[in-house]
Design a protein around this motif. Structure first.
Motif, PDB file in Angstrom:
ATOM      1  N   THR A 331      31.704  36.638  41.169  1.00 18.74           N
ATOM      2  CA  THR A 331      32.711  36.041  42.021  1.00 18.74           C
ATOM      3  C   THR A 331      33.317  35.622  40.679  1.00 18.74           C
ATOM      4  O   THR A 331      32.948  34.881  39.304  1.00 18.74           O
ATOM      5  CB  THR A 331      31.872  34.706  42.297  1.00 18.74           C
ATOM      6  OG1 THR A 331      31.048  34.413  41.055  1.00 18.74           O
ATOM      7  CG2 THR A 331      31.031  35.482  43.086  1.00 18.74           C
ATOM      8  N   PHE A 332      34.410  34.898  41.152  1.00 21.31           N
ATOM      9  CA  PHE A 332      35.881  34.420  40.704  1.00 21.31           C
ATOM     10  C   PHE A 332      35.948  33.140  41.083  1.00 21.31           C
ATOM     11  O   PHE A 332      36.389  33.287  42.467  1.00 21.31           O
ATOM     12  CB  PHE A 332      36.900  35.331  40.255  1.00 21.31           C
ATOM     13  CG  PHE A 332      38.030  34.823  39.744  1.00 21.31           C
ATOM     14  CD1 PHE A 332      38.030  34.447  38.348  1.00 21.31           C
ATOM     15  CD2 PHE A 332      38.782  34.879  40.014  1.00 21.31           C
ATOM     16  CE1 PHE A 332      39.008  33.938  37.318  1.00 21.31           C
ATOM     17  CE2 PHE A 332      40.028  34.483  39.067  1.00 21.31           C
ATOM     18  CZ  PHE A 332      40.548  33.391  37.786  1.00 21.31           C
ATOM     19  N   ASN A 333      35.685  32.078  40.984  1.00 22.57           N
ATOM     20  CA  ASN A 333      36.264  30.884  41.412  1.00 22.57           C
ATOM     21  C   ASN A 333      35.717  30.655  42.783  1.00 22.57           C
ATOM     22  O   ASN A 333      36.195  30.013  43.708  1.00 22.57           O
ATOM     23  CB  ASN A 333      38.255  29.998  41.869  1.00 22.57           C
ATOM     24  CG  ASN A 333      39.002  30.525  40.477  1.00 22.57           C
ATOM     25  OD1 ASN A 333      37.665  29.942  39.384  1.00 22.57           O
ATOM     26  ND2 ASN A 333      39.442  30.565  40.429  1.00 22.57           N
ATOM     27  N   GLY A 334      34.590  31.198  43.025  1.00 24.66           N
ATOM     28  CA  GLY A 334      33.091  31.108  43.833  1.00 24.66           C
ATOM     29  C   GLY A 334      33.937  32.019  44.627  1.00 24.66           C
ATOM     30  O   GLY A 334      32.584  32.219  45.348  1.00 24.66           O
ATOM     31  N   ASN A 335      34.553  33.337  44.990  1.00 29.69           N
ATOM     32  CA  ASN A 335      35.014  34.153  45.504  1.00 29.69           C
ATOM     33  C   ASN A 335      34.423  35.768  45.044  1.00 29.69           C
ATOM     34  O   ASN A 335      34.228  35.619  43.606  1.00 29.69           O
ATOM     35  CB  ASN A 335      36.297  34.525  46.322  1.00 29.69           C
ATOM     36  CG  ASN A 335      36.874  33.759  45.974  1.00 29.69           C
ATOM     37  OD1 ASN A 335      36.146  32.786  47.217  1.00 29.69           O
ATOM     38  ND2 ASN A 335      37.842  31.701  45.884  1.00 29.69           N
ATOM     39  N   PRO A 336      33.576  36.793  45.615  1.00 29.82           N
ATOM     40  CA  PRO A 336      33.215  37.922  45.419  1.00 29.82           C
ATOM     41  C   PRO A 336      34.116  38.352  44.788  1.00 29.82           C
ATOM     42  O   PRO A 336      35.455  38.481  45.322  1.00 29.82           O
ATOM     43  CB  PRO A 336      32.409  38.554  46.701  1.00 29.82           C
ATOM     44  CG  PRO A 336      32.538  37.715  47.100  1.00 29.82           C
ATOM     45  CD  PRO A 336      33.469  36.017  47.309  1.00 29.82           C
ATOM     46  N   ALA A 337      34.043  39.174  43.438  1.00 25.65           N
ATOM     47  CA  ALA A 337      35.127  39.792  42.632  1.00 25.65           C
ATOM     48  C   ALA A 337      34.360  41.418  42.530  1.00 25.65           C
ATOM     49  O   ALA A 337      33.687  40.624  40.911  1.00 25.65           O
ATOM     50  CB  ALA A 337      35.712  38.986  42.139  1.00 25.65           C
TER      51      ALA A 337
END
Length: 517
Positions: A331-337
């Protein structure tokens, strides 16, 4: 001048290397930028050369990424997926819902090749592809039972079922295409291998026969494989394993901070494995080497200069053959990535445990620049080579050093050679001279490659009477020889120009009162 070996060739090679490193800095690439509709939120594989990544976009479509074109749509069909890449990333294998649920190859020029179906099958998935892209494996149902297949240059065949089993799945292909790894089931769930020209082999399990050992990746010749052993009942927890022909299974033992581990890929020399470990903080991307350690990439990557601000890396699904490119999910800043890390020191090479630091010493004393490194394997032969960086025109050259007299009155110790595991690869200076001042670094090599320490500065203070402090006694010697022509580096000639003058006085005064560390 420092004592050198093959200066001209080494200088040209290392200057080129330095320029290459500057052009390809160690970075983490976010494969799921929020503004991009092709954002790769699930990474599946990396090419052997590290140039290309494949996986699934936010919109559930097969995508790839490379350093030249960035994110690219491979398949407009909803539910499509690129699961594996050949060695140079030009061919991907996966599956699509376009027309029907089919195993496919994604080819250059945005073309999609349907691999067909085995008899009685209504769907197929492709999970792995060989280095050349000519061999593909996966699964397809034959009636009510799932079967592994081998697609080879246009020919599709069902892989034979070992006696006593009823289902098979193909998960991995050796780089040369000679071996397919997968699983067989009923009555057991066991790892298996199919080699061209040989009957099918049931490899068994890492641990309990009631569990399931699933191979995830193979080396180029099909003699080593890594994977996940799912523990029964429930198959929720996992152990990581490596299987070697002639040796069988070995567990890649859990670290004290983890409750499970998964092995997902390996370097070409099989010395390093990537995957994940389950910790109290959750699942974390990690790598294992033959030193017997799992290392959390969230902790390791910042130590080699990668900024992970905003990132949590949860799994490392792929590694390039040389161990310098990694990919995975998080996750990047809480978003899946999905993510890619590139141009790092090879995971399958030596790892710097403690690098040298800036050091100050008085002339005519003994000092050293300390480096401690460990190889990727307990059996690897580890060597080191120290370099001095010197100004050359508007740039610099890196000069490889050799042990022995420097010609400046000092002697270098342990400038190069073999280094046992955890032993120091330290560069020693006996009777360190003013001319030894400057910038140094060390390259340590073992396994598949090398790791380079930080560039550090050695300061040599103009101490004449060896009392470990620059003081009036040193000033008295200089003044007694002022304006005299002397042997360079002696009698107060601190800059080596053969005359004691104001330049030497300025150097002494700049260090006056300074102790020698």
């Amino acid at each position: 001048m420092p004592r050198i070996s093959s200066v001209r060739a080494a200088a040209l090679a290392l200057t080129t290397l330095a320029a290459t490193r500057a052009a390809h800095a160690q970075v983490i690439v976010n494969l799921a930028p929020l503004a991009d509709p092709l954002a790769m939120t699930t990474v599946r594989d990396i090419s052997a050369d590290g140039s290309t990544i494949c996986g699934v976009s936010t919109a559930s479509r097969a995508v790839r990424w490379d350093n030249v074109l960035g994110l690219q749509l491979l398949d407009p069909a909803l539910g499509s997926e690129a699961y594996a890449l050949n060695a140079n990333g030009t061919i991907a294998a996966g599956f699509t819902f376009a027309g029907n649920f089919s195993a496919v190859r994604y080819l250059p020029g945005n073309s999609i090749q349907n691999l067909g179906l085995i008899p009685s099958a209504i769907w197929a998935k492709a999970y792995a592809v060989s280095d050349s892209g000519s061999v593909v494996t996966g699964e397809s149902p034959q009636g009510s039972l799932v079967r592994a297949f081998r697609w080879d240059n246009g020919t599709l065949n069902v892989l034979p079922i070992p006696a006593g089993y009823s289902q098979t799945i193909g998960y991995a292909v050796s780089g040369d295409g000679s071996a397919i790894f997968g699983a067989v089931s009923l009555p057991g769930n066991e790892a298996s291998r199919w080699r061209v020209g040989f009957p099918p082999e049931v490899l068994g399990n890492l641990a309990s026969p009631t569990g399931a050992s699933l191979v995830q990746a193979s080396n180029s010749t099909g003699t080593v494989a890594v994977g996940v052993h799912l523990l029964a009942p429930g198959y929720q927890s996992a152990l990581a394993f490596r299987w070697t022909q002639g040796l069988g299974f070995e567990e890649l033992a859990l670290p004290f901070f983890a409750s499970e581990a998964r092995a997902l890929d390996l370097t070409s020399d099989t010395l390093a494995v990537t995957g994940s470990v389950q910790t109290v903080s959750g699942q974390r991307a990690a790598f294992w080497t033959e030193t017997g350690l799992w290392i959390d990439l969230n902790d390791y990557l910042p130590t080699i200069g990668i900024n992970l601000s905003g990132w949590v890396l949860t799994e490392c699904v792929g590694v390039s053959d040389d161990g310098t490119f990694l990919c995975g999910n998080g996750t990047f800043n809480g978003n899946p990535a999905g993510w890619l890390v590139r141009n790092i020191p090879p995971l399958c090479g030596s790892r710097i445990e403690a690098g040298p630091t800036n050091t100050a010493a008085c002339a005519n004393t003994t000092t050293q620049l300390v480096c401690i490194a460990t190889p990727a394997s307990t059996l690897s032969i580890q060597s080191h080579q120290w370099y001095k960086r010197v100004v050359s025109g508007t740039g610099y050259i890196d000069i490889p050093l050799t042990s022995g007299p420097t010609g400046n009155g000092s002697t270098l110790v342990n400038a190069s050679g073999l280094t046992p595991r955890f032993a120091t690869s330290s560069l020693g200076f006996t009777n360190v001279a003013m001319a030894d001042a400057g910038d140094y670094f060390c390259i340590v090599t073992s396994g598949c490659g090398s790791n380079t320490t930080a560039l550090v500065n050695l300061i040599v203070r103009p101490n004449i009477n060896n009392d470990n402090v620059v003081d009036g006694a040193d000033l008295s010697v200089l003044l007694a020889n002022f304006d005299e022509i002397v042997t360079p580096w002696t009698n107060g000639d601190f800059n080596g120009d053969g005359i004691v003058n104001g330049a030497d006085l300025s150097l002494l005064l700049a260090n006056f009162g300074q102790p020698c560390a």
